[in-house]
Design an enzyme around this catalytic site. Structure first.
Site, PDB file in Angstrom:
ATOM      1  N   GLY A  48      40.744  32.224  39.418  1.00  0.00           N
ATOM      2  CA  GLY A  48      41.859  33.139  39.658  1.00  0.00           C
ATOM      3  C   GLY A  48      42.998  32.960  38.663  1.00  0.00           C
ATOM      4  CG  HIS A  49      46.614  35.004  39.536  1.00  0.00           C
ATOM      5  ND1 HIS A  49      47.802  34.413  39.832  1.00  0.00           N
ATOM      6  CD2 HIS A  49      46.156  35.526  40.701  1.00  0.00           C
ATOM      7  CE1 HIS A  49      48.076  34.567  41.103  1.00  0.00           C
ATOM      8  NE2 HIS A  49      47.088  35.242  41.675  1.00  0.00           N
ATOM      9  CG  ASN A  50      49.346  32.129  36.934  1.00  0.00           C
ATOM     10  OD1 ASN A  50      49.316  33.253  37.406  1.00  0.00           O
ATOM     11  ND2 ASN A  50      50.054  31.818  35.873  1.00  0.00           N
TER      12      ASN A  50
ATOM     13  CB  SER B 251      48.565  28.949  41.414  1.00  0.00           C
ATOM     14  OG  SER B 251      49.184  30.084  40.878  1.00  0.00           O
TER      15      SER B 251
END
Lengths: 330, 330, 330
Positions: free
Chosen positions: B243-245, B263
């Site tokens: 996922g993002h980050n 994250s």
């Protein structure tokens, strides 16, 4: 690169400026990596401690947090730091990838296809017979869209995505990379000699509402003879499976790796956690939440939360987990 | 087809030849399917029993196993049969797929893109504005690489893979088939009227180190405004979601169908088992292992092993499972 | 659109017509959405209640259900409503997507490739060196097929699918959208300095029998030096992972999001439920069933059913679940 003064940003986020700084703001950055000219976000006291040593010129700070601007830096107090961040990301959004020409000469577009005003079709994409695209539809390179599909205004289709024949897609949708729309549902019947399986032909289609987003490498299968339907505003993450004849209401959320077997019904605003699976023919009523990793094998009442495998009421499952933990320690 | 004498192979694997055979060795094969000229592997006594009837000319045999070469056959004793097999697979590796010309005339390459020495670009691939490829980068047919992406030397990108704008990819990476790099992260906020969801714009990117391998149909989302980062030497299997980050340290391993929500932080050398899922904002410290199928909802200490859902210490979980098994039998 | 008289349909499904209706039948539809001219299906009393108010002209009705045809409508009694539906879906199956020409001029086909009679190759597809296609193979746009692959008669390959070099594919197969065949298996060994991982080269291939169907975004990895094998008639759903050196017997079924790690063996007719995972080197013998969401870590005997994680006999697991539920209520 987009540039804003601190006063412009204060207005954008409807906040209150504290401290003085003349820097022009050029990009958001994490508080520990920010450099002069950057804006950062302080939504909790955990990040407030990093502010003193941050090189950011500006911070968006949640109202309840007590910090000082510091030398040559400023911050903007806001009531809702998450909302302010979202507004700023929109402001700093860069231009989308460049199209040398609106319709790339290597795109193969059937002569019967109808394209609205301002459509962009990328290199090596394929648009089949009698496809109808609304206005300002963007199709990036290496996309395939098959016969009789319709797509509404402003929808964006990223590379690698394939949309099979007779799909009906709304406006303002985003289909990310390598999405698969309209493949055959998974259904077989025993062959007459009982020794094999015969494919059940799927002649239905996929119908997707407006403002639906579908994540990378996710799949929505076509219906057996009616439609697989995603209501307006549904948001589907990456690697999600939606089986044939599922019907999703408005604004459902499905997180990564979650899946619906055939003929599952979701009401409005249902939230399915990551890696959760729903058995075929189950109904999950409006506002219900399914926890991550759950396996749901029976209907879920409106507004309730279930978790676990087999999934049950979240409070009940927590008690089971606590009891099991104790048992393991005996 | 590559050909080796038994003496050459003995040298390659630093082993000791037992028995005599003049056959030229042409390919590795499983012990039960091998034909004259093949080499096979005997790493356990289970396979030793099959040697007498095998038609293989040669076997690599783990030192501790007692067998006789047999008539017209030979074997090579080694201390580490797995390592010897790996070395031999490298020796027998066939040529990669053929390129008629280095840059196929149907590839669409923006005139601003910069290609290093010896790059190969396959048919119908797309290379966007200001993309920079290092030396000897191989891009197979039907790949899409978007604006301002940089890719290091010797990296190989297989067909169907899409790399979105502003990605930074290291050298000696392998991206397998239909990989999705840099799609938007999955984030929404409630609309002002409370009746819908508004997309949170993701303006960050993906940064991937050197010698990273990403499996077929896996996804790495772009960061919200900073980067999603995979450290040097990470090995990602098929159908994995990052996922993002997320930030992965050096040499992390993620097996098939595993996923990281937004994250998540992995230290160095973290191993995530197949189908395991990690909740957003969780940190898994260096050297920790997450068992297959687990659901991790809180931080994991360095060097520890967790398993189950919700995941806990592996020994504790085993005790819970044993206790539950007993309970079911009462 | 295909049209049938009620008498033709009665013959097709070997049923008995009840009531009179002169409408020409043009499409199947769900009982609540059907309009004049449509045919619908009544397999249970739940749907029988909707018949009176349905606008369908005709229904296929399971023999045991008591309904009246109603004014201007008719129904056909059958012994097996599911079979009758399957037969009718075949009858109403629309034409597949249109090919303007059999071999699209933008397809890139190596001059050494051999195509059988009546093959169709879509726009921007790539066919590599020494590929051999049987008769009437259909390759939709944006497919990539690599060197030395062979594909049998009548097989259909949908867009976005990539088939790596040296694959052997049978006849009458269907590969849906964005399928990945023959990517490298996932295997590494520690580097000599102990600080990293070295890729184990995979020089084997994928061998797929006849009448195999592989769902959208699913992956079958190549073998290490022998083959990953899918037997005749296997049916694989979307987003499924089949690791290197797996061997599947005849007519196995794997539902969505399920996965086999490396070197898993399935006998004939094995059924793997959705999101289930099988550990490497496990054998699941013929006729066994693995429940949805299970994690199988040891061999499964022929004809048995297992479920849960770690998976065990289904009856035993049910007892454990009941016991855990009670425990949580104490």
């Amino acid at each position: 690169m987009k540039l804003f003064s601190i006063e412009e940003i204060t207005t954008l986020v409807s906040g209150e400026q504290i401290g003085h700084c003349k820097d022009i703001i050029n990009a958001p950055a994490q508080i520990e990596n920010a450099i002069k000219g950057n804006i950062t976000f302080i939504g909790s006291s955990k990040y407030a401690r990093l502010w003193e040593n941050s090189n950011a010129s500006l911070a968006i700070v949640y109202d309840g947090i007590k910090i000082l601007p510091g030398e040559g830096k400023a911050f903007i107090k806001v009531k809702n730091a998450d909302l302010a961040m979202a507004v700023l990301l929109e402001a700093f959004e860069p231009e989308p990838p460049y199209f040398e020409t609106d319709i790339h000469p290597t795109a193969v577009i059937d002569k019967t296809a109808k394209l609205g005003k301002g459509c962009k079709i990328g290199a090596n994409s394929y648009i089949g017979k009698d496809v109808v695209l609304g206005d300002h539809v963007t199709v990036y390179p290496n996309v395939s869209i098959f016969d009789d599909t319709t797509i509404g205004n402003e929808t964006v289709i990223w590379s690698g995505t394939v949309i099979r024949e007779r799909s009906k897609i709304g406006s303002h949708c985003i289909f990310h990379i390598n999405v698969s729309i309209g493949a055959d549902g998974f259904g077989y019947r025993p062959s007459n000699d009982g020794r094999g399986l015969v494919k059940i032909i799927h002649i239905g289609n996929v119908v997707i509402g407006n403002a639906v987003e579908i994540g990378a490498n996710s799949c929505v299968d076509r219906g057996k003879f009616s439609s697989t339907i995603l209501g307006d505003g549904c948001k589907i993450d990456n690697l999600v499976q939606i089986g044939h004849n599922c019907v999703l209401g408005r604004c459902c959320i499905m997180a990564g790796h979650s899946g619906l077997a055939g003929s599952v019904t979701l009401g409005d605003g249902v939230i399915i956690g990551g890696s959760a699976s729903i058995k075929d023919h189950v109904t999950i009523h409006s506002g219900a939440k399914v926890g991550a990793g759950s396996g749901v094998i029976s209907d879920v009442a409106a507004g309730t939360s279930v978790v676990g495998y087999p999934a049950c009421n979240s409070r009940e499952k927590m008690k089971q987990w606590v009891a099991l933990r104790k048992l393991g320690r005996n």
